[in-house]
Design a protein around this motif. Structure first.
Motif, short mmCIF file in Angstrom:
data_model
loop_
_atom_site.label_atom_id
_atom_site.label_comp_id
_atom_site.label_asym_id
_atom_site.label_seq_id
_atom_site.Cartn_x
_atom_site.Cartn_y
_atom_site.Cartn_z
N ARG A 145 0.84 -1.21 0.00
CA ARG A 145 0.00 0.00 0.00
C ARG A 145 0.87 1.25 0.00
N GLN A 146 1.98 1.22 0.76
CA GLN A 146 2.87 2.38 0.82
C GLN A 146 3.47 2.70 -0.54
N PHE A 147 3.90 1.65 -1.27
CA PHE A 147 4.50 1.89 -2.59
C PHE A 147 3.46 2.35 -3.59
N ARG A 148 2.25 1.82 -3.50
CA ARG A 148 1.18 2.29 -4.39
C ARG A 148 0.91 3.76 -4.16
N ASN A 149 0.84 4.16 -2.90
CA ASN A 149 0.59 5.57 -2.58
C ASN A 149 1.73 6.45 -3.10
N SER A 150 2.97 5.92 -3.02
CA SER A 150 4.11 6.67 -3.53
C SER A 150 4.01 6.87 -5.04
N LEU A 151 3.59 5.82 -5.76
CA LEU A 151 3.41 5.92 -7.21
C LEU A 151 2.28 6.87 -7.55
N ARG A 152 1.22 6.83 -6.77
CA ARG A 152 0.09 7.76 -7.00
C ARG A 152 0.56 9.21 -6.85
N SER A 153 1.35 9.46 -5.82
CA SER A 153 1.80 10.81 -5.53
C SER A 153 2.78 11.33 -6.57
N SER A 154 3.71 10.46 -7.00
CA SER A 154 4.78 10.91 -7.88
C SER A 154 4.44 10.81 -9.35
N TYR A 155 3.59 9.82 -9.71
CA TYR A 155 3.34 9.56 -11.12
C TYR A 155 1.85 9.42 -11.46
N SER A 156 0.99 9.92 -10.61
CA SER A 156 -0.47 9.85 -10.84
C SER A 156 -0.91 8.44 -11.22
N ALA A 157 -0.31 7.45 -10.57
CA ALA A 157 -0.64 6.06 -10.87
C ALA A 157 -2.06 5.73 -10.41
N ARG A 180 14.10 7.53 -14.31
CA ARG A 180 13.93 7.64 -12.87
C ARG A 180 12.72 6.81 -12.42
N PHE A 181 11.69 6.81 -13.22
CA PHE A 181 10.50 6.00 -12.93
C PHE A 181 10.86 4.51 -12.89
N ILE A 182 11.65 4.06 -13.85
CA ILE A 182 12.08 2.67 -13.90
C ILE A 182 12.90 2.33 -12.66
N GLU A 183 13.83 3.23 -12.29
CA GLU A 183 14.66 2.99 -11.13
C GLU A 183 13.84 2.96 -9.84
N THR A 184 12.82 3.79 -9.77
CA THR A 184 11.95 3.80 -8.60
C THR A 184 11.32 2.44 -8.37
N ILE A 185 10.89 1.81 -9.44
CA ILE A 185 10.27 0.48 -9.33
C ILE A 185 11.32 -0.56 -8.95
N ARG A 186 12.49 -0.49 -9.56
CA ARG A 186 13.54 -1.47 -9.27
C ARG A 186 14.07 -1.33 -7.85
N GLU A 187 14.17 -0.09 -7.36
CA GLU A 187 14.65 0.14 -6.01
C GLU A 187 13.71 -0.43 -4.96
N ALA A 188 12.43 -0.62 -5.37
CA ALA A 188 11.45 -1.23 -4.47
C ALA A 188 11.48 -2.75 -4.58
N ASN A 189 12.51 -3.29 -5.27
CA ASN A 189 12.67 -4.74 -5.46
C ASN A 189 11.46 -5.34 -6.19
N VAL A 190 10.96 -4.60 -7.17
CA VAL A 190 9.83 -5.06 -7.99
C VAL A 190 10.33 -5.29 -9.41
#
Length: 237
Positions: A145-157, A180-190
């Motif tokens: 949920r935390q990562f989803r909220n982060s994506l919503r905030s940063s990338y209107s996911a 940077r978007f790609i790295e954000t996802i990878r840094e979350a181990n996704v």
């Protein structure tokens, strides 16, 4: 149709063939002698359009011209309006919330928000102004949920869905921030399974422009989020 044609100073007797073609264009030839109040809503809309076109005016103002029309009639109307503009040099101003109609017919678009003009440009220019691209992303596993909220905030996911060990969502990313978007996802181990682009259109342009205008009014930084889909006003000149 003869009545409205006469109001414009034309002799309806010289326009009978044109009027018959209009009836055919809107597929209401069999309703030519029917009282308008007995027609369906869509048929009444077709009659209104036919009467407007029957005047052969140099300038047409049309408010939501495709409202109540079926898909086939809407496409026929778009073709007729483009023909009028290109072959007859008729100026057509359209007020509409149907972005497909606006983008298909209009050369120039005026976007209004809260009673004021915020964009006035040609369609091709407006489509190229905003370099934010919408992406459909599929990743392996589930997202916290935390990562989803982060994506919503940063990338209107949004539009998060999960099934069979995969999660899908949509996000808005500027060309400068894509890696940077790609790295954000990878840094979350996704692990990313796929990324597909979603074609931009006038709906995105409209909402990006109006949200930027709202943020400017409220003092928030502009250009940080991609809005969701909705409507617009446009015109052709």
């Amino acid at each position: 149709m003869s009545f409205f044609s006469a109001l414009a100073g034309n002799d309806p007797r010289n326009q009978r063939e044109y009027h018959r073609n209009l009836l055919s264009t809107f597929d209401i030839e069999d309703k030519a002698d029917t009282v308008v109040r007995e027609l369906s809503r869509g048929q009444k809309q077709k009659v209104s359009l036919a009467c407007a076109l029957a005047r052969e005016a140099a300038f047409l103002f049309l408010d939501e011209p495709t409202l109540g029309l079926d898909v086939e009639s809407s496409l026929e109307l778009r073709t007729e309006l483009r023909r009028l503009a290109e072959d007859n040099e008729t100026t057509v101003l359209i007020s509409s919330h149907d972005m497909d109609v606006v983008e298909d017919i209009c050369d120039r678009v005026i976007i209004m928000d809260d009673g004021g003009i915020i964009k006035d440009d040609y369609v091709e220019n407006l489509l190229s102004i905003f370099n934010t691209q919408r992406y459909k992303v599929t990743v392996l596993g589930t997202l916290s949920r935390q990562f989803r909220n982060s994506l919503r905030s940063s990338y209107s996911a949004d539009n998060f869905t999960s099934e069979t060990g995969r999660t899908r969502f949509e996000a808005s990313v500027t060309s400068d921030n894509f890696y940077r978007f790609i790295e954000t996802i990878r840094e979350a181990n996704v692990q990313i399974a796929s990324i597909d682009t979603i074609d931009s259109d006038l709906e995105y342009v409209f909402l990006e422009a109006t949200e930027n205008a709202d943020r400017s009014t409220s003092g928030e930084p502009a250009g940080t989020a991609e809005p969701r889909r909705a409507g617009n006003s446009g015109g052709k000149q």
